[in-house]
Scaffold this motif. Structure first.
Motif: not given
Length: 64
Positions: A1-7, A33-37, A43-48, A51-55
């Protein structure tokens, strides 16, 4: 996913020294992890549940 790669690429570029010093030890696991995840979390659609991922996500969002 290009947007993810840029970010994520921009974050890594700006923090190479921090990464080399081990300040983001969970990054490799996070990037496996999977790109979609990842996109959903960033994008704040889901929360992992990890806690390490959240940070790390908070750092990535505030860095951009």
């Amino acid at each position: 996913m290009k947007e993810l790669d840029l970010m994520l690429g921009g974050f890594v570029d700006r923090h190479l020294d921090d990464l080399a010093n081990g300040q983001f030890p969970i990054l490799e696991d996070f990037l496996n992890e999977e790109d979609d995840r990842l996109w959903s979390w960033l994008q704040k659609a889901e929360v992992p549940v990890e806690p390490e991922y959240q940070k790390l996500i908070s750092s990535i969002r505030s860095d951009g």
